[in-house]
Design an enzyme around this catalytic site. Structure first.
Site, PDB file in Angstrom:
ATOM      1  N   ASP A   1       9.427 -20.729  -3.184  1.00  0.00           N
ATOM      2  CA  ASP A   1      10.108 -20.233  -4.381  1.00  0.00           C
ATOM      3  C   ASP A   1      10.925 -21.384  -4.957  1.00  0.00           C
ATOM      4  OD1 ASP A   1      11.519 -18.894  -6.333  1.00  0.00           O
ATOM      5  OD2 ASP A   1      11.988 -17.163  -5.062  1.00  0.00           O
TER       6      ASP A   1
ATOM      7  N   HIS B   1      20.192  16.499   8.193  1.00  0.00           N
ATOM      8  CA  HIS B   1      20.313  17.718   7.387  1.00  0.00           C
ATOM      9  C   HIS B   1      21.676  17.706   6.703  1.00  0.00           C
ATOM     10  CE1 HIS B   1      23.104  20.277   9.828  1.00  0.00           C
ATOM     11  NE2 HIS B   1      22.674  19.495  10.808  1.00  0.00           N
TER      12      HIS B   1
ATOM     13  N   PHE C   1      14.995   8.420  -0.623  1.00  0.00           N
ATOM     14  CA  PHE C   1      15.821   8.830   0.514  1.00  0.00           C
ATOM     15  C   PHE C   1      15.927  10.343   0.681  1.00  0.00           C
ATOM     16  CE2 PHE C   1      17.683   4.585  -0.704  1.00  0.00           C
ATOM     17  CZ  PHE C   1      16.867   3.892   0.170  1.00  0.00           C
TER      18      PHE C   1
ATOM     19  N   GLU D   1      12.037 -21.222  -8.149  1.00  0.00           N
ATOM     20  CA  GLU D   1      12.619 -20.497  -9.269  1.00  0.00           C
ATOM     21  C   GLU D   1      11.664 -20.441 -10.450  1.00  0.00           C
ATOM     22  OE1 GLU D   1      13.907 -17.925 -10.296  1.00  0.00           O
ATOM     23  OE2 GLU D   1      15.946 -18.385  -9.627  1.00  0.00           O
ATOM     24  N   ASN D   2      11.520 -19.231 -10.944  1.00  0.00           N
ATOM     25  CA  ASN D   2      10.593 -18.914 -12.039  1.00  0.00           C
ATOM     26  C   ASN D   2       9.136 -19.169 -11.665  1.00  0.00           C
ATOM     27  OD1 ASN D   2      12.791 -18.177 -13.604  1.00  0.00           O
ATOM     28  ND2 ASN D   2      12.962 -20.195 -14.560  1.00  0.00           N
ATOM     29  N   ASN D   3       8.885 -19.357 -10.381  1.00  0.00           N
ATOM     30  CA  ASN D   3       7.519 -19.532  -9.907  1.00  0.00           C
ATOM     31  C   ASN D   3       7.502 -19.550  -8.383  1.00  0.00           C
ATOM     32  OD1 ASN D   3       4.718 -19.903 -10.356  1.00  0.00           O
ATOM     33  ND2 ASN D   3       5.174 -21.275 -12.068  1.00  0.00           N
TER      34      ASN D   3
ATOM     35  N   HIS E   1       9.902   9.740   3.424  1.00  0.00           N
ATOM     36  CA  HIS E   1      11.087   9.600   2.578  1.00  0.00           C
ATOM     37  C   HIS E   1      10.675   9.038   1.223  1.00  0.00           C
ATOM     38  CE1 HIS E   1      11.477   5.175   2.919  1.00  0.00           C
ATOM     39  NE2 HIS E   1      11.177   5.312   4.200  1.00  0.00           N
TER      40      HIS E   1
END
Length: 499
Positions: free
Chosen positions: A219, A463, A419, A221-223, A416
């Site tokens: 990474d 619960h 959640f 940044e921007n790619n 889930h």
């Protein structure tokens, strides 16, 4: 090239007693940050590896190696966290530079926790053994992230650096971005070339490699780059290892991706060459912050598991990295047990009774797709008895854990979603399988079992107002209330009302 002195030092550092950072030091590329919850990364390190906070009283403790240079003291964690939940609040830097990783703040994206911070990781989501000794990694669900925006000694601008991480090659997704490495100090996107971080996942939005992924990429940044070009690079293979070593390094007009099975074998080079020929990436404009589990501007949709990793000053040689890989293999990472307490058996049919005082006649059941609790007894209707009975099957996403299929709606499972616990038909997707896999542990109140989400191990069957949720012990949702948490997440396993 190594001098004769450094070759000798590197040979000495490759012995069993040396740690990865001793090896990098011998190669004249010392660690400037070293993070692990599983072991010391220097042969002499005996300080704190990470900090825990427990849910019962919010107190904290630190976990250190059993011996200098050794494995984390998992028994100290188990004792501290007994009958409650624990979060990893700090991952300490072993290098002496103070580059500790803490809960990531909001940036270009807000996190899901209070004030836009990212979530913290459960302390028990990634158990392993190293040379037979129990330890815990950092299992990071979407929304979880750690960061240090004021790091010391890390590479900036076009300075050279190296890094590696040991990760779980089977825990990933295609969201942005499960990273470890160098990022922006502002938690915002300041442009191409302002990052240099290891990425693991199967995103194809930017770069990608051969097969279906996941891939080790960088990474910047921007790619995400898998090689010299944007998009597809055939030299970057899909990863299939349970434990993977990902190694990345970058300097002036050069960078490399290397990878290996962290349990055996040697590193392979997937790319080594010039910087990408696109605006912003040559020279680089690295800023020197450190991230884990997120992208540079706090993009936090990714998931993954981290065991150990370092960042160095200088561009490590292949020989140095090869010796580090030998050290990692010698650590003998093996998957640990995700389950404890009363056991389930695949194929059995059960009913699960609430243990919260005043609610002990209620059982987990469903009404259409809503999973709830209802009062059930021998005189109840056949329909209700079937709605409160569940077939236990091997976990759809992890074979150590379990999934719960409805007796009256075969092919539908508790999962889930946002959640809430729902009863949905299995659509065969990776996402559904992860949502529908739960790991039993000894009940937090001592009565029966507590069912922990495999994919969000901070969250349990709970619960709340007679509806079932995947709830954490404290959090931003009303059903995350700490009041009566241990009772509300504990259920007795009983013979099914129907089969």
């Amino acid at each position: 090239m190594f001098s004769r002195r450094n070759l000798l030092a590197l040979g000495l550092a490759a012995t069993v007693s040396a740690g990865p950072c001793d090896i990098y030091e011998a190669g004249d590329t010392p660690c400037v940050a070293a993070h692990s919850t599983t072991r010391a990364l220097y042969s002499s390190f005996s300080g704190a590896l990470y900090q825990l906070q427990r849910g019962s009283d919010d107190t904290t403790t630190t976990i250190s190696p059993l011996t200098a240079g050794g494995i984390a003291d998992a028994s100290a964690q188990d004792t501290f966290c007994a009958n409650t939940t624990c979060l990893i609040t700090i991952i300490y830097d072993q290098s002496g530079n103070g580059n500790h990783l803490t809960q990531a703040p909001p940036g270009g994206f807000d996190g899901p926790d209070t004030d836009g911070y990212d979530n913290l990781a459960s302390a028990i989501g990634a158990p392993v053994t190293l040379n037979g000794q129990k330890a815990y990694g950092v299992f990071m669900s979407p929304g979880t992230g750690y960061r240090n925006n004021e790091a010391t000694g890390t590479a900036t601008g076009d300075e050279a650096e190296g890094m590696y991480a040991v990760l779980d090659g089977t825990h990933y997704n295609d969201a942005c971005c499960f990273d470890y490495g160098n990022a922006e100090t502002s938690s915002t996107d300041t442009g191409a070339g302002h990052m240099e971080a290891i990425y693991l996942g199967n995103s194809t939005t930017w770069g990608y490699g051969a097969g279906d992924g996941p891939w080790i990429m960088v990474d910047m940044e921007n790619n995400l780059f898998s090689g010299a070009d944007e998009g597809y690079n055939s030299g970057d293979p899909s990863i299939s290892y349970r434990f993977v070593t990902a190694a990345v390094k970058g300097g002036a007009d050069k960078w490399a991706i290397r990878g290996a099975n962290a349990a055996s074998g040697s590193l392979s080079t997937y790319y080594s060459g010039a910087r990408p020929d696109y605006s912003g990436y040559n020279p680089m404009s690295k800023e020197g912050a450190i991230i884990l589990g997120i992208g540079g501007y706090n993009s936090n949709g990714a998931q993954g598991t981290f065991y150990e990793g370092v960042m160095t000053s200088g561009y490590p040689s292949d020989d140095t990295e090869n010796s580090v890989q030998e050290n990692i293999v010698a650590a003998k990472y093996v998957v640990g047990s995700l389950v404890s307490g009363p056991s389930f058996t695949s194929g059995e049919v059960v009913s699960l009774r609430v243990t919260t005082p005043g609610y002990t006649t209620r059982y987990i059941a469903h009404t259409d797709t809503t999973v709830n609790t209802q009062v059930v007894d021998d005189d109840s209707s056949t329909t209700l008895k079937e709605e409160a009975s569940w077939t236990v099957v091997t976990g759809l996403a992890n074979s150590q854990c379990f999934s719960f299929e409805s007796v009256d709606t075969p092919g539908s499972y508790i999962r889930h979603y946002n959640f809430e616990l729902l009863l949905n038909a299995n659509d065969g997707t990776k996402q559904f399988h992860e949502d529908a896999t739960f790991c039993p542990q000894a009940a937090l109140n001592g009565e029966g079992t507590s069912l922990r989400s495999w994919s969000y191990p901070t969250r349990y069957f709970r619960h709340y107002e007679n509806v079932l949720y995947a709830a954490s012990n404290g959090g931003v949702q009303t059903f995350d209330s700490k009041t009566s948490f241990n009772n509300d997440v504990s259920f007795e396993i009983e013979t099914a009302f129907a089969s």
